[in-house]
Design a protein around this motif. Structure first.
Motif, short mmCIF file in Angstrom:
data_model
loop_
_atom_site.label_atom_id
_atom_site.label_comp_id
_atom_site.label_asym_id
_atom_site.label_seq_id
_atom_site.Cartn_x
_atom_site.Cartn_y
_atom_site.Cartn_z
N THR A 60 17.41 2.44 -13.37
CA THR A 60 17.73 2.05 -12.11
C THR A 60 17.58 2.90 -10.73
OG1 THR A 60 20.02 3.17 -12.44
CG2 THR A 60 19.50 0.82 -13.23
N TYR A 61 16.96 4.11 -11.01
CA TYR A 61 16.40 5.01 -10.17
C TYR A 61 15.17 5.57 -10.56
CZ TYR A 61 19.59 8.26 -12.51
OH TYR A 61 20.36 9.13 -13.41
N TRP A 62 14.24 5.92 -9.53
CA TRP A 62 12.97 6.39 -9.87
C TRP A 62 12.04 6.55 -8.76
CZ3 TRP A 62 9.56 3.10 -7.53
CH2 TRP A 62 9.95 1.82 -7.23
N ALA A 63 11.00 7.29 -8.87
CA ALA A 63 10.15 7.49 -7.84
C ALA A 63 8.61 7.17 -8.43
CB ALA A 63 10.03 8.73 -7.41
N ARG A 64 7.65 6.74 -7.54
CA ARG A 64 6.32 6.59 -7.78
C ARG A 64 5.45 6.65 -6.95
NH1 ARG A 64 3.47 2.68 -11.49
NH2 ARG A 64 1.25 3.40 -11.02
N GLU A 65 4.32 7.62 -7.11
CA GLU A 65 3.42 8.08 -6.09
C GLU A 65 2.39 7.11 -6.10
OE1 GLU A 65 2.47 12.25 -5.96
OE2 GLU A 65 4.57 12.66 -6.09
N MET A 66 1.85 6.31 -4.85
CA MET A 66 0.69 5.54 -4.98
C MET A 66 -0.23 5.91 -3.83
SD MET A 66 3.10 1.92 -5.67
CE MET A 66 1.68 1.03 -5.69
N GLY A 67 -1.18 6.79 -4.18
CA GLY A 67 -1.79 7.32 -3.14
C GLY A 67 -1.15 8.20 -2.12
N PRO A 68 -1.38 7.99 -0.71
CA PRO A 68 -0.50 8.83 -0.14
C PRO A 68 1.04 8.45 0.17
CG PRO A 68 -1.86 7.26 1.36
CD PRO A 68 -2.01 7.23 -0.26
N LEU A 69 1.54 7.30 -0.62
CA LEU A 69 2.84 6.88 -0.32
C LEU A 69 3.52 7.26 -1.52
CD1 LEU A 69 4.62 4.90 1.13
CD2 LEU A 69 3.70 3.04 -0.43
N THR A 70 4.73 7.62 -1.34
CA THR A 70 5.90 7.85 -2.35
C THR A 70 6.99 6.92 -2.16
OG1 THR A 70 5.26 10.33 -2.40
CG2 THR A 70 7.29 9.73 -3.26
N LEU A 71 7.09 6.23 -3.26
CA LEU A 71 8.17 4.90 -3.29
C LEU A 71 9.44 5.57 -4.27
CD1 LEU A 71 6.26 1.92 -4.00
CD2 LEU A 71 7.00 2.65 -1.81
N ILE A 72 10.54 5.78 -3.60
CA ILE A 72 11.73 6.15 -3.96
C ILE A 72 12.99 5.13 -4.34
CG2 ILE A 72 13.53 7.94 -4.10
CD1 ILE A 72 11.60 9.65 -2.30
N ALA A 73 13.39 4.71 -5.32
CA ALA A 73 14.59 3.76 -5.52
C ALA A 73 15.55 4.65 -5.93
CB ALA A 73 14.03 2.87 -6.57
N LEU A 74 16.70 4.50 -5.20
CA LEU A 74 17.77 5.27 -5.69
C LEU A 74 18.98 4.17 -5.91
CD1 LEU A 74 18.23 7.86 -2.69
CD2 LEU A 74 17.24 8.17 -5.05
N ASN A 75 20.00 4.51 -6.65
CA ASN A 75 21.04 3.64 -7.16
C ASN A 75 22.23 4.13 -6.63
OD1 ASN A 75 23.00 2.15 -8.48
ND2 ASN A 75 22.10 2.39 -10.36
N SER A 76 23.05 3.73 -5.82
CA SER A 76 24.19 3.93 -5.15
C SER A 76 25.41 3.72 -6.17
CB SER A 76 24.67 3.39 -3.82
OG SER A 76 24.95 1.77 -3.98
N TYR A 77 25.21 3.02 -7.26
CA TYR A 77 26.08 2.71 -8.11
C TYR A 77 26.12 3.89 -9.37
CZ TYR A 77 27.03 -1.57 -5.81
OH TYR A 77 27.30 -2.26 -4.93
N ALA A 78 25.12 4.80 -9.51
CA ALA A 78 25.12 5.74 -10.31
C ALA A 78 25.42 7.16 -9.74
CB ALA A 78 23.50 5.95 -10.83
N PRO A 79 26.02 8.34 -10.49
CA PRO A 79 26.45 9.34 -9.86
C PRO A 79 25.48 10.08 -9.35
CG PRO A 79 27.07 9.35 -12.33
CD PRO A 79 26.19 7.83 -11.90
#
Length: 88
Positions: A60-79
Motif C-alpha cells: 500500500t506504499y511504494w516508490a518507482r523511478e521511471m526515467g526522470p520521474l519518481t512516483l511515490i504512493a503513501l498510505n495515510s492509513y499506515a503508521p
C-alpha cells in the motif's frame, strides 16, 4: 465502490481490463479499501504494486523511478511516525 463486495471489484476489473492491458497502471489505495471490513484484502489481491523493488514491505506504499520521474504512493492509513516502516 466495492464496500465489502468482492464481486464489485471483479466487475470493475472486467471494465478496466481493456485499458489496463495496454497502459501501465500504478495505483494508490484510499479510504474505501479500509471501510466495510475490507482491510486491504481485495486491493492487495488485485493490484500488485512495486513495493518490494522500492524497499517497502507493504503493497500500500511504494516508490518507482521511471526515467526522470519518481512516483511515490503513501498510505495515510499506515503508521507514519518516526521509526515506522513507511517513515523510513
Amino acid at each position: 465502490y466495492a464496500d465489502g463486495f468482492p464481486e464489485r471489484w471483479d466487475s470493475f476489473g472486467d471494465l478496466f481490463e481493456p485499458l489496463a492491458s495496454r497502459v501501465p497502471v500504478l495505483t494508490c489505495g484510499g479510504n474505501h479499501e479500509v471501510s466495510s471490513g475490507e482491510a486491504w484484502l481485495s486491493y492487495n489481491a488485485r493490484w500488485r504494486m512495486p513495493a518490494a523493488p522500492s524497499g517497502s514491505t507493504d503493497n500500500t506504499y511504494w516508490a518507482r523511478e521511471m526515467g526522470p520521474l519518481t512516483l511515490i504512493a503513501l498510505n495515510s492509513y499506515a503508521p507514519t511516525a518516526p521509526g515506522s516502516l513507511q517513515h523510513a
